[in-house]
Design an enzyme around this catalytic site. Structure first.
Site, mmCIF file in Angstrom:
data_model
loop_
_atom_site.group_PDB
_atom_site.id
_atom_site.type_symbol
_atom_site.label_atom_id
_atom_site.label_comp_id
_atom_site.label_asym_id
_atom_site.label_seq_id
_atom_site.Cartn_x
_atom_site.Cartn_y
_atom_site.Cartn_z
ATOM 1 N N LYS A 13 0.674 -1.374 0.083
ATOM 2 C CA LYS A 13 -0.102 0.001 -0.087
ATOM 3 C C LYS A 13 0.864 1.356 0.056
ATOM 4 O O LYS A 13 2.051 1.343 0.354
ATOM 5 C CB LYS A 13 -0.931 0.182 1.258
ATOM 6 C CG LYS A 13 -1.981 -0.949 1.254
ATOM 7 C CD LYS A 13 -2.879 -0.839 0.273
ATOM 8 C CE LYS A 13 -4.044 -2.106 0.377
ATOM 9 N NZ LYS A 13 -4.914 -2.120 -0.674
ATOM 10 N N CYS A 14 0.357 2.393 -0.514
ATOM 11 C CA CYS A 14 0.972 3.715 -0.566
ATOM 12 C C CYS A 14 1.499 3.850 0.862
ATOM 13 O O CYS A 14 1.036 3.625 1.917
ATOM 14 C CB CYS A 14 0.109 4.830 -0.945
ATOM 15 S SG CYS A 14 0.448 6.142 -0.964
ATOM 16 N N PRO A 15 2.813 4.406 0.844
ATOM 17 C CA PRO A 15 3.784 4.790 -0.200
ATOM 18 C C PRO A 15 4.650 3.649 -0.659
ATOM 19 O O PRO A 15 5.726 4.226 -1.426
ATOM 20 C CB PRO A 15 4.532 5.983 0.548
ATOM 21 C CG PRO A 15 4.627 5.485 1.747
ATOM 22 C CD PRO A 15 3.661 4.639 2.200
ATOM 23 N N ASP A 40 -2.461 -1.888 -5.676
ATOM 24 C CA ASP A 40 -2.797 -0.661 -4.804
ATOM 25 C C ASP A 40 -3.579 0.257 -5.923
ATOM 26 O O ASP A 40 -2.998 0.760 -6.615
ATOM 27 C CB ASP A 40 -2.000 -0.040 -4.159
ATOM 28 C CG ASP A 40 -2.411 1.155 -3.486
ATOM 29 O OD1 ASP A 40 -3.665 1.255 -3.315
ATOM 30 O OD2 ASP A 40 -1.557 2.139 -2.844
#
Length: 81
Positions: A13-15, A40
């Protein structure tokens, strides 16, 4: 599409996909293409912004809806200057 290096960022997931992409691009020669696969959905906007800010070029973006979890595939050319 032809590429020199592949980065599997599925499940991150981000980042993290962007951070791993940045690290992978640092290790390839200028002008080479990095293929990134992520799951994602936010990575679409993230990679567009990342490339705009850093000067790398997204050559292609695709979605693989046939995978167990939808995948987003990017081919990014490392900037030359």
């Amino acid at each position: 599409m032809e590429f020199q290096t592949e980065l599997d960022a599925r499940g991150l997931k981000c980042p993290l996909p962007i951070l791993r992409c940045k690290k992978a691009l640092a290790e390839v020669d200028a002008g080479n293409v990095l293929k990134v696969v992520t799951t994602d959905p936010g990575s679409v906007k993230d990679f567009q912004a990342f490339c705009k800010q850093t000067g790398h070029e997204i050559l292609d973006m695709a979605e693989n809806a046939d995978a167990p979890q939808k995948e987003f595939i990017f081919h990014i050319r490392k900037r030359t200057a």
